[in-house]
Write an enzyme that holds these catalytic residues in place. Structure first.
Site, mmCIF file in Angstrom:
data_model
loop_
_atom_site.group_PDB
_atom_site.id
_atom_site.type_symbol
_atom_site.label_atom_id
_atom_site.label_comp_id
_atom_site.label_asym_id
_atom_site.label_seq_id
_atom_site.Cartn_x
_atom_site.Cartn_y
_atom_site.Cartn_z
ATOM 1 N N THR A 1 27.544 13.513 0.229
ATOM 2 C CA THR A 1 28.002 14.896 0.122
ATOM 3 C C THR A 1 27.247 15.551 -1.025
ATOM 4 O OG1 THR A 1 29.824 14.259 -1.352
ATOM 5 C CG2 THR A 1 30.307 14.361 1.009
ATOM 6 N N SER B 1 -1.785 15.435 8.349
ATOM 7 C CA SER B 1 -2.519 16.119 7.287
ATOM 8 C C SER B 1 -4.021 16.042 7.531
ATOM 9 C CB SER B 1 -2.189 15.494 5.926
ATOM 10 O OG SER B 1 -2.972 16.072 4.903
#
Length: 526
Positions: free
Chosen positions: A241, A372
């Site tokens: 959380t 990339s």
């Protein structure tokens, strides 16, 4: 149509310009539609009386004459719209659900007008046949070249539909395209209708169909997540959380929660779709039903139910229904909500797969392409990323729908075309995104079970399970010391003799960490 003998030079220029536009538009449409539609057309054409091939035919309207390509099933009103609205270069040809919705309205109107004896049987038969050619045989789906952005509250699309249906009907009757003295686009195909009731009704039918497609795609996606949930049911991991360690759970629970989230959205979307089944057909211009025969309103809605197989109903207040666009706002809000849930799930997938060495690395997404141009061996989560972007576009479309709905004035909202463009685009791209996420990502996800377990074993969050035995304050002290020293919680508890080893191992066992009810039994036994 009658010809004007003394055409002005301005009209001549307009003709030339329109000819250029139509030639270009039709070339585009021809390239896009491929040869299947052309083959279907050639097989079913009824030979007209005249077989001499001409490059153009002449049609006229309020503004004068225009040359229409002889092969085109649309007419002068469509050509005006093509000339006027060169905005997005995305045409109604690309929105087949909308075309079908409009044609279903024309078929229902012909049936109702025939039953009320306002339309001759031969004309009704021809119009119904023409509509079926589009709905069943998928003919002329490339004959709607007008831009999705258009002024006039949808009049251009309604006219376009009237013309295509009329010219197909003329073909059935053995006449040339444009012989409107035999069967007229407005007087016959548009009988007992206005754009202001036929267009929104066709619009609603198109959106309803699009929602069914989206619901089906979301269903398949939630099933895929559910299958992964079952596959990962025994893999323990840390829940989080605020991006901080919380308490343990199973990876299966996390994926089943994704599935439940999406299943809930299916329910919301179905409810929104059902609101679209209330129509204002029979309202004509503003809701008073001007120029409709007695009983038409209920006859035409009943006929439309027959044509579509849907349980349609007439709006209680046709004047209100003709000006109100609330159902569209509600529908797109449901689509936006589904997009929001889907985007959040994609955020989670990107986080859970981050790394692989310096991130969470709890799951592996299937590699789809090199990531990339400068960093070797880098692979990016491109599928969740593209779905995120689609969802952002849907959020923007929702604002467009809201503003356009608010912009209505008095008895009509003329902004329905941009509402339609936004709704149909959102349905299409979100459905495609859900399918892409399922096929190219979710079904290929694998779990790094050892990584997940290591996070649990090294977590401070497991101290929460000891609250019933130690209390919150002692738990705070143990947790703080574990964070500062890097030592495991288990080790500190045993060192300080706060719990016996057997009880501690039972509380922190995988069984209890994944199913905390075990702790409850243990607590009661003590």
């Amino acid at each position: 149509m009658s010809k004007t003998s003394n055409k002005s030079s301005a009209d001549s220029k307009n003709d030339a310009k329109a000819e250029d536009i139509v030639n270009g538009e039709n070339q585009i449409a021809t390239n896009e539609s491929q040869s299947s539609d052309s083959a279907a057309v050639s097989e079913r054409v009824v030979e007209p009386k005249t077989t001499v091939q001409k490059k153009f035919r002449i049609e006229s309207d309020l503004l004068g004459e225009l040359q229409i390509p002889s092969h085109a099933y649309y007419g002068v009103h469509t050509l005006r719209a093509v000339d006027n609205f060169q905005i997005s270069r995305t045409t109604i040809n690309h929105v087949p659900d909308f075309i079908r919705g409009m044609v279903q309205v024309k078929k229902a109107a012909a049936l109702a007008n025939r039953r009320l004896h306002t339309l001759p049987a031969q004309k009704a038969e021809a119009i119904v046949w023409a509509c079926d050619q589009i709905l069943i045989e998928e003919r002329c789906m490339d004959q709607f070249p007008i831009d999705v952005f258009q002024g006039g509250a949808g009049t251009s699309l309604n006219m376009n539909t009237n013309e295509v249906v009329a010219n197909l009907a003329l073909e059935f009757l053995g006449h040339e395209k444009g012989e409107y003295h035999i069967l007229h686009p407005m007087d016959d195909v548009n009988m007992s209708q206005s754009t202001n009731d036929s267009y929104p009704t066709g619009f609603r039918l198109g959106i309803y169909a699009g929602l069914q497609t989206l619901i089906a795609e979301i269903d398949e996606l939630q099933v895929a997540f559910r299958h992964k949930g079952n596959e990962f049911v025994d893999i323990i991991k840390m829940g989080r959380t605020q991006l901080q360690d919380a308490v343990p759970m199973s990876l299966g629970e996390e994926f089943r929660a994704f599935a439940h989230n999406l299943a809930e959205e299916q329910t919301v979307l179905r409810e929104a779709a059902n609101r679209l089944l209330e129509v204002n057909l029979g309202a004509t211009a503003i809701g008073t039903g001007v120029n409709t025969p007695a009983g038409y309103r209920h006859q035409v809605v009943a006929a439309l139910s027959e044509v579509t197989g849907l349980e349609l109903k007439s709006a209680r207040d046709l004047i209100e229904a003709t000006s109100d666009t609330g159902a569209y706002v509600h529908a797109h809000s449901a689509i936006k909500r589904a997009a929001m849930k889907l985007s959040k799930i994609c955020n989670d997938l990107r986080l859970l797969s981050s790394g692989p060495r310096a991130g969470l690395n709890e799951i592996n997404l299937p590699p789809r392409q090199a990531g990339s141009s400068i960093m070797p061996a880098k692979v990016n989560p491109v599928i969740p990323e593209v779905v995120n972007q689609v969802c952002f576009k849907v959020f923007g479309n929702d604002l467009t729908v809201t503003m356009a709905a608010e912009a209505g004035q008095l008895q009509l909202n003329v902004m329905e075309p941009v509402i339609g463009e936004s709704l149909f685009q959102s349905l299409r791209i979100l459905g495609n995104a859900a399918k892409t996420l399922r096929e190219k990502c979710v079904v290929g996800i694998t779990a790094n079970a050892d990584v997940c377990r290591a996070y649990v074993d090294n977590s401070i969050g497991i101290i929460t399970y000891l609250n019933p035995f130690l209390g919150h304050d002692i738990g705070d002290q143990i947790g703080k010391e574990a964070a500062e020293t890097g030592r495991p919680v288990r080790e500190l508890i045993l060192e300080k003799k706060l719990m016996d080893e057997k009880t501690l191992e039972a509380v922190l066992s995988k069984e209890n960490l994944m199913h905390p009810m075990f702790r409850g039994r243990l607590y009661l036994e003590n």
